[in-house]
Design a protein around this motif. Structure first.
Motif, mmCIF file in Angstrom:
data_model
loop_
_atom_site.group_PDB
_atom_site.id
_atom_site.type_symbol
_atom_site.label_atom_id
_atom_site.label_comp_id
_atom_site.label_asym_id
_atom_site.label_seq_id
_atom_site.Cartn_x
_atom_site.Cartn_y
_atom_site.Cartn_z
ATOM 1 N N SER A 7 -9.868 13.625 16.382
ATOM 2 C CA SER A 7 -11.013 12.197 16.616
ATOM 3 C C SER A 7 -11.766 12.331 17.705
ATOM 4 C CB SER A 7 -10.178 11.563 17.416
ATOM 5 O OG SER A 7 -9.229 11.062 18.305
ATOM 6 N N ARG A 8 -11.475 14.060 19.067
ATOM 7 C CA ARG A 8 -11.839 13.988 19.821
ATOM 8 C C ARG A 8 -11.620 15.339 20.290
ATOM 9 N NH1 ARG A 8 -9.460 10.477 25.195
ATOM 10 N NH2 ARG A 8 -11.342 11.510 26.204
ATOM 11 N N PRO A 9 -12.859 16.281 19.565
ATOM 12 C CA PRO A 9 -12.765 17.695 19.119
ATOM 13 C C PRO A 9 -13.604 17.807 21.085
ATOM 14 C CG PRO A 9 -14.625 16.398 18.054
ATOM 15 C CD PRO A 9 -13.054 15.166 18.452
ATOM 16 N N ASN A 10 -13.163 19.070 21.222
ATOM 17 C CA ASN A 10 -14.043 19.939 22.242
ATOM 18 C C ASN A 10 -15.034 20.283 22.158
ATOM 19 O OD1 ASN A 10 -13.372 22.374 21.163
ATOM 20 N ND2 ASN A 10 -11.494 23.211 22.780
ATOM 21 N N ARG A 14 -16.995 20.675 18.373
ATOM 22 C CA ARG A 14 -18.121 20.175 18.354
ATOM 23 C C ARG A 14 -19.548 20.994 17.966
ATOM 24 N NH1 ARG A 14 -22.305 18.844 20.285
ATOM 25 N NH2 ARG A 14 -22.567 19.496 22.222
ATOM 26 N N LEU A 15 -19.934 22.018 18.783
ATOM 27 C CA LEU A 15 -20.359 22.940 18.887
ATOM 28 C C LEU A 15 -20.450 23.868 17.302
ATOM 29 C CD1 LEU A 15 -21.384 24.130 22.181
ATOM 30 C CD2 LEU A 15 -22.825 22.208 21.500
ATOM 31 N N THR A 16 -19.444 23.826 17.252
ATOM 32 C CA THR A 16 -18.847 24.748 15.978
ATOM 33 C C THR A 16 -18.982 24.187 14.960
ATOM 34 O OG1 THR A 16 -17.400 26.369 16.950
ATOM 35 C CG2 THR A 16 -17.322 26.236 14.957
ATOM 36 N N GLN A 17 -18.557 22.909 14.844
ATOM 37 C CA GLN A 17 -19.581 21.891 13.565
ATOM 38 C C GLN A 17 -20.119 21.466 13.523
ATOM 39 O OE1 GLN A 17 -16.162 20.828 11.375
ATOM 40 N NE2 GLN A 17 -18.850 20.582 9.856
ATOM 41 N N GLU A 18 -21.001 21.837 14.192
ATOM 42 C CA GLU A 18 -22.717 21.702 14.536
ATOM 43 C C GLU A 18 -23.289 22.390 13.580
ATOM 44 O OE1 GLU A 18 -27.135 20.928 16.372
ATOM 45 O OE2 GLU A 18 -25.133 20.372 17.252
ATOM 46 N N GLN A 42 -8.546 28.004 15.820
ATOM 47 C CA GLN A 42 -7.939 27.510 17.302
ATOM 48 C C GLN A 42 -9.098 26.171 18.407
ATOM 49 O OE1 GLN A 42 -5.578 30.131 19.255
ATOM 50 N NE2 GLN A 42 -5.608 31.359 17.754
ATOM 51 N N PHE A 43 -10.047 26.571 18.184
ATOM 52 C CA PHE A 43 -11.198 25.129 18.979
ATOM 53 C C PHE A 43 -11.169 24.572 18.388
ATOM 54 C CE2 PHE A 43 -14.812 28.660 18.757
ATOM 55 C CZ PHE A 43 -14.537 29.276 19.694
ATOM 56 N N PHE A 44 -10.115 23.955 17.076
ATOM 57 C CA PHE A 44 -9.881 22.611 16.282
ATOM 58 C C PHE A 44 -8.662 22.293 16.697
ATOM 59 C CE2 PHE A 44 -13.620 24.256 14.796
ATOM 60 C CZ PHE A 44 -14.902 22.845 14.350
ATOM 61 N N LYS A 46 -6.710 23.464 18.445
ATOM 62 C CA LYS A 46 -5.271 23.372 19.966
ATOM 63 C C LYS A 46 -6.304 23.407 21.195
ATOM 64 C CE LYS A 46 -2.041 27.227 18.247
ATOM 65 N NZ LYS A 46 -1.220 28.768 18.582
ATOM 66 N N GLY A 47 -7.339 23.155 20.734
ATOM 67 C CA GLY A 47 -8.156 23.066 22.056
ATOM 68 C C GLY A 47 -9.052 24.031 22.730
ATOM 69 N N LYS A 48 -8.972 25.149 22.135
ATOM 70 C CA LYS A 48 -9.417 26.188 23.170
ATOM 71 C C LYS A 48 -11.171 26.716 22.547
ATOM 72 C CE LYS A 48 -5.158 29.233 22.758
ATOM 73 N NZ LYS A 48 -4.801 31.000 22.766
ATOM 74 N N GLY A 49 -11.405 27.925 23.752
ATOM 75 C CA GLY A 49 -12.995 27.718 23.351
ATOM 76 C C GLY A 49 -13.459 27.548 24.235
ATOM 77 N N ALA A 50 -13.421 27.432 25.312
ATOM 78 C CA ALA A 50 -14.079 27.110 26.666
ATOM 79 C C ALA A 50 -15.453 28.634 27.274
ATOM 80 C CB ALA A 50 -13.395 26.875 27.990
ATOM 81 N N SER A 51 -14.551 29.300 27.696
ATOM 82 C CA SER A 51 -15.267 30.726 27.240
ATOM 83 C C SER A 51 -16.776 30.665 26.445
ATOM 84 C CB SER A 51 -14.483 31.556 27.535
ATOM 85 O OG SER A 51 -13.812 32.204 26.199
ATOM 86 N N MET A 52 -16.672 30.218 24.949
ATOM 87 C CA MET A 52 -17.117 30.667 23.924
ATOM 88 C C MET A 52 -18.393 29.088 23.936
ATOM 89 S SD MET A 52 -15.831 32.991 22.392
ATOM 90 C CE MET A 52 -16.003 33.868 23.850
ATOM 91 N N VAL A 53 -17.992 28.319 24.767
ATOM 92 C CA VAL A 53 -19.343 27.165 24.532
ATOM 93 C C VAL A 53 -21.246 27.509 24.640
ATOM 94 C CG1 VAL A 53 -19.751 24.877 26.100
ATOM 95 C CG2 VAL A 53 -17.694 24.884 25.195
ATOM 96 N N GLY A 54 -20.683 28.357 26.137
ATOM 97 C CA GLY A 54 -22.566 29.033 26.624
ATOM 98 C C GLY A 54 -22.660 29.671 25.467
#
Length: 235
Positions: A7-10, A14-18, A42-44, A46-54
């Motif tokens: 219910s609170r995706p990182n 969120r960007l991947t879902q878009e 794992q973005f969805f 395990k909450g991973k993916g911080a390095s991929m946000v940019g």
């Protein structure tokens, strides 16, 4: 890391879902990022993916602006990917299912039009390291269909390779040369070829295509992929 809250995706999720909502699959998003599809999942979960946000932000911005070309998007992602760092502060190596860091494993590299303009130099280590390990190579080349001398599927072009070509809507074709099932090409020989072209893998491949009668003199390679492995008996 604890499981992510659905219910609170990182931000990465969120960007991947878009991008998914724009028509891309998670596997395609992973390919654009140059990562394994399991990481995107794992973005969805395990909450991973911080390095991929940019990179994901720039991809979303480009797609919103109408960009749909996979190579162009991959280039945007590559230019905006933040590399993970080790505890010592060094940039960590990115390891994927096709890349390992020791002789005897498999390696792979791809170059789109932007990288090809600069000689696809990042592919040279794949060739040289595999040559030093006594390995073999296979290639995928994309060009305009009329720049290939032989028609698609010809035994004289890529003999013994089933489905060794892929026609595309933009008038280009991808053709495969070598494979693990046919033995591939001697990486040591290709290492010398690349060295003769001062590390320019694109020019080395173009020269080989012309020398072997597979391409016209003014051929323009739009995409190049190198796959490398070391046979079991050489490990």
């Amino acid at each position: 890391m604890s499981p992510a809250d659905p219910s609170r995706p990182n931000e990465a999720a969120r960007l991947t879902q878009e991008l998914v909502d724009q028509g891309f699959t998670r596997r395609q998003v992973a390919k654009l990022l140059g990562r394994d599809a399991s990481l995107v999942s794992q973005f969805f979960t395990k909450g991973k993916g911080a390095s991929m946000v940019g990179a994901l932000r720039q991809l979303v911005r480009a797609v919103r602006g109408g960009e749909r070309d996979i190579e162009a998007l991959a280039g945007i992602a590559e230019a905006n990917t933040a590399r993970r760092r080790t505890k010592a502060g060094q940039k960590a190596r990115v390891r994927g299912k096709d890349t390992v860091g020791e002789a005897g494993g498999s390696m792979a590299g791809r170059a789109g039009r932007q990288a090809i303009r600069s000689g696809a130099s990042h592919l040279a280590p794949v060739v040289h390291e595999t040559g030093q390990a006594g390995g073999r190579l296979a290639f995928t080349v994309r060009m305009k269909a009329d720049q290939f001398v032989y028609s698609a599927g010809s035994e004289q072009d890529s003999g013994g390779i089933r489905r060794g070509f892929v026609p595309r809507s933009d008038g280009t074709e991808e053709r495969t040369y070598g494979s693990s099932s046919t033995g591939g090409f001697d990486a040591a020989e290709w290492s010398r070829r690349v060295a003769d072209h001062h590390g320019d893998v694109t020019e080395a491949m173009k020269a080989w295509l012309v020398e072997t009668g597979r391409a016209v003199e003014d051929a323009d390679i739009a995409y190049l992929e190198v796959r490398a492995w070391v046979p079991e008996e050489r490990r």
